[in-house]
Scaffold this active site. Structure first.
Site, PDB file in Angstrom:
ATOM      1  CE  LYS A  13      -1.856  41.696   5.076  1.00 45.45           C
ATOM      2  NZ  LYS A  13      -2.686  41.256   3.926  1.00 45.45           N
ATOM      3  NE  ARG A  88       3.051  42.393   0.901  1.00 43.03           N
ATOM      4  CZ  ARG A  88       2.073  43.103   1.454  1.00 43.03           C
ATOM      5  NH1 ARG A  88       2.257  43.732   2.581  1.00 43.03           N
ATOM      6  NH2 ARG A  88       0.901  43.167   0.867  1.00 43.03           N
ATOM      7  NE  ARG A 127      -8.447  46.465   0.199  1.00 44.21           N
ATOM      8  CZ  ARG A 127      -7.366  45.749   0.515  1.00 44.21           C
ATOM      9  NH1 ARG A 127      -7.091  45.472   1.776  1.00 44.21           N
ATOM     10  NH2 ARG A 127      -6.575  45.302  -0.425  1.00 44.21           N
ATOM     11  NE  ARG A 161      -4.737  48.856  -1.388  1.00 42.21           N
ATOM     12  CZ  ARG A 161      -4.196  47.847  -0.714  1.00 42.21           C
ATOM     13  NH1 ARG A 161      -4.527  47.649   0.557  1.00 42.21           N
ATOM     14  NH2 ARG A 161      -3.363  47.033  -1.303  1.00 42.21           N
ATOM     15  NE  ARG A 172      -2.637  43.666  -3.962  1.00 37.46           N
ATOM     16  CZ  ARG A 172      -3.862  44.112  -3.693  1.00 37.46           C
ATOM     17  NH1 ARG A 172      -4.656  44.519  -4.681  1.00 37.46           N
ATOM     18  NH2 ARG A 172      -4.298  44.151  -2.463  1.00 37.46           N
TER      19      ARG A 172
HETATM   20  P1  ADP Z   1      -5.816  43.128   4.181  1.00 36.67           P
HETATM   21  O1  ADP Z   1      -5.336  44.231   5.089  1.00 36.67           O
HETATM   22  O2  ADP Z   1      -5.378  41.769   4.647  1.00 36.67           O
HETATM   23  O3  ADP Z   1      -5.482  43.354   2.741  1.00 36.67           O
HETATM   24  P2  ADP Z   1      -8.497  44.161   4.788  1.00 36.67           P
HETATM   25  O4  ADP Z   1      -8.538  44.145   6.277  1.00 36.67           O
HETATM   26  O5  ADP Z   1      -8.347  45.459   4.105  1.00 36.67           O
HETATM   27  O6  ADP Z   1      -7.395  43.111   4.259  1.00 36.67           O
HETATM   28  O7  ADP Z   1      -9.821  43.433   4.273  1.00 36.67           O
HETATM   29  C1  ADP Z   1     -10.125  43.346   2.888  1.00 36.67           C
HETATM   30  C2  ADP Z   1     -11.618  43.618   2.685  1.00 36.67           C
HETATM   31  O8  ADP Z   1     -12.378  42.521   3.204  1.00 36.67           O
HETATM   32  C3  ADP Z   1     -12.130  44.869   3.394  1.00 36.67           C
HETATM   33  O9  ADP Z   1     -13.100  45.474   2.565  1.00 36.67           O
HETATM   34  C4  ADP Z   1     -12.760  44.324   4.685  1.00 36.67           C
HETATM   35  O10 ADP Z   1     -13.843  45.139   5.120  1.00 36.67           O
HETATM   36  C5  ADP Z   1     -13.235  42.945   4.275  1.00 36.67           C
HETATM   37  N1  ADP Z   1     -13.074  41.928   5.335  1.00 36.67           N
HETATM   38  C6  ADP Z   1     -12.087  41.845   6.270  1.00 36.67           C
HETATM   39  N2  ADP Z   1     -12.244  40.761   7.057  1.00 36.67           N
HETATM   40  C7  ADP Z   1     -13.356  40.110   6.605  1.00 36.67           C
HETATM   41  C8  ADP Z   1     -14.058  38.923   7.013  1.00 36.67           C
HETATM   42  N3  ADP Z   1     -13.622  38.169   8.032  1.00 36.67           N
HETATM   43  N4  ADP Z   1     -15.153  38.590   6.310  1.00 36.67           N
HETATM   44  C9  ADP Z   1     -15.578  39.338   5.264  1.00 36.67           C
HETATM   45  N5  ADP Z   1     -14.981  40.472   4.839  1.00 36.67           N
HETATM   46  C10 ADP Z   1     -13.876  40.863   5.496  1.00 36.67           C
HETATM   47  P1  ADP Z   2      -2.663  44.078   0.996  1.00 38.04           P
HETATM   48  O1  ADP Z   2      -3.865  44.758   1.532  1.00 38.04           O
HETATM   49  O2  ADP Z   2      -2.810  43.561  -0.362  1.00 38.04           O
HETATM   50  O3  ADP Z   2      -2.063  43.071   1.906  1.00 38.04           O
HETATM   51  P2  ADP Z   2      -0.763  46.289   1.476  1.00 38.04           P
HETATM   52  O4  ADP Z   2      -1.529  47.522   1.712  1.00 38.04           O
HETATM   53  O5  ADP Z   2      -0.122  45.633   2.649  1.00 38.04           O
HETATM   54  O6  ADP Z   2      -1.652  45.253   0.677  1.00 38.04           O
HETATM   55  O7  ADP Z   2       0.372  46.558   0.385  1.00 38.04           O
HETATM   56  C1  ADP Z   2       0.077  47.178  -0.851  1.00 38.04           C
HETATM   57  C2  ADP Z   2       1.321  47.157  -1.730  1.00 38.04           C
HETATM   58  O8  ADP Z   2       2.372  47.892  -1.070  1.00 38.04           O
HETATM   59  C3  ADP Z   2       1.905  45.779  -1.988  1.00 38.04           C
HETATM   60  O9  ADP Z   2       1.323  45.135  -3.107  1.00 38.04           O
HETATM   61  C4  ADP Z   2       3.395  46.131  -2.241  1.00 38.04           C
HETATM   62  O10 ADP Z   2       3.599  46.665  -3.534  1.00 38.04           O
HETATM   63  C5  ADP Z   2       3.629  47.253  -1.245  1.00 38.04           C
HETATM   64  N1  ADP Z   2       4.077  46.757   0.075  1.00 38.04           N
HETATM   65  C6  ADP Z   2       3.452  46.886   1.281  1.00 38.04           C
HETATM   66  N2  ADP Z   2       4.153  46.316   2.261  1.00 38.04           N
HETATM   67  C7  ADP Z   2       5.283  45.811   1.687  1.00 38.04           C
HETATM   68  C8  ADP Z   2       6.403  45.100   2.177  1.00 38.04           C
HETATM   69  N3  ADP Z   2       6.521  44.773   3.482  1.00 38.04           N
HETATM   70  N4  ADP Z   2       7.360  44.731   1.281  1.00 38.04           N
HETATM   71  C9  ADP Z   2       7.274  45.052  -0.022  1.00 38.04           C
HETATM   72  N5  ADP Z   2       6.233  45.715  -0.546  1.00 38.04           N
HETATM   73  C10 ADP Z   2       5.239  46.099   0.288  1.00 38.04           C
END
Ligand code: ADP
Ligand code: ADP
Ligand code: ZN
Length: 218
Positions: A13, A88, A127, A161, A172
């Site tokens: 995302k 969420r 990541r 993180r 999660r």
């Molecule tokens: P999210 O915001 O959904 O938690 P991230 O965008 O941070 O996910 O992506 C999680 C990890 O996977 C990061 O280290 C990113 O560089 C990597 N990543 C994101 N998209 C892809 C993909 N399509 N293929 C492989 N690795 C990816």
């Molecule tokens: P991910 O990359 O796993 O999708 P985020 O960076 O979006 O993670 O979120 C990290 C943490 O922050 C979540 O596990 C939760 O504890 C909190 N968080 C983020 N967004 C929300 C939301 N919209 N509602 C509740 N908790 C949230």
């Protein structure tokens, strides 16, 4: 455009939202980033959120909805935004619906990134982000071009993180399937949902999203 990117932790995302910021001039609204900033600044919200985030559970709806409500009043988002990690829960989705209706800012679409659990665990484990500009990387899938140097800003400092460990990731994922996955049906019923194969590489996923956006603009 006003978009939501939906998907499990590690789906990509943030990566795709950052791409949309660069290529389409949208503003990224990541509740995860906002909460991590609040934790770092030790604000009252940050102090409340820290322990919850460390376990992988969700922060209360009222807290995140309050943060988003304030942010939606800022001028910089008037040209369009992409919500990353919010909503969420169904409660958050209902609250967002009300906020956007009040502000006369209807949503254009909701993109769901579909990724298998095994791939999510691998993505989260590798990541890391630039400590200076926030650009996201992955040990295997998106390394920096020069070892130890951010491609975008040249910084040599990176962060990982605290919640990107195997144990917290299980909590999660459970929270995702229990509380967030119902949003797929919610937005499908509203005719807003666009599904994207998130298992492809970063650029291929980006190209699929670009094609969807071109379609939406008609
Ligand atoms: P999210 O915001 O959904 O938690 P991230 O965008 O941070 O996910 O992506 C999680 C990890 O996977 C990061 O280290 C990113 O560089 C990597 N990543 C994101 N998209 C892809 C993909 N399509 N293929 C492989 N690795 C990816
Ligand atoms: P991910 O990359 O796993 O999708 P985020 O960076 O979006 O993670 O979120 C990290 C943490 O922050 C979540 O596990 C939760 O504890 C909190 N968080 C983020 N967004 C929300 C939301 N919209 N509602 C509740 N908790 C949230
Ligand atoms: Zn950087």
């Amino acid at each position: 455009m006003r978009l939501i990117v939906l998907g499990p932790p590690g789906a990509g995302k943030g990566t795709q939202a950052q791409r949309l910021v660069v290529n389409h001039g949208l503003v990224q609204l990541s509740t995860g980033d906002m909460l991590r900033a609040a934790v770092a600044a030790q604000t009252p919200v940050g102090i409340e959120a820290k322990a919850i985030m460390e376990t992988g559970k969700l922060v209360p709806d009222s807290v995140v909805t309050g943060i988003i409500s304030d942010r939606l009043d800022d001028d910089d988002i008037k040209g369009g935004f992409i919500l990353d990690g919010f909503p969420r829960t169904l409660k958050q989705a209902d609250a967002l619906e009300r906020l956007l209706a009040e502000k006369a800012m209807p949503l254009d679409g909701v993109i769901i990134l579909e990724v298998d659990d095994d791939a999510l665990v691998e993505r989260v484990a590798g990541r890391f982000t630039c400590a200076s500009c926030g650009t996201g990387y992955h040990d295997t899938f998106k390394p920096t071009k020069t070892d130890g140097v951010c491609d975008v800003c040249g910084s040599a400092e990176f962060k990982r993180r605290a919640d990107d460990n195997a144990e917290t990731m299980r909590t999660r994922l459970q929270a995702y399937y229990k509380d967030t996955a119902p949003l797929v049906g919610y937005y499908y019923a509203k005719g807003k949902l666009k599904s994207v194969d998130g298992m492809a590489g970063i650029d291929a996923v980006g190209a699929e999203i670009d094609a969807l956006l071109a379609d939406m603009k008609g």
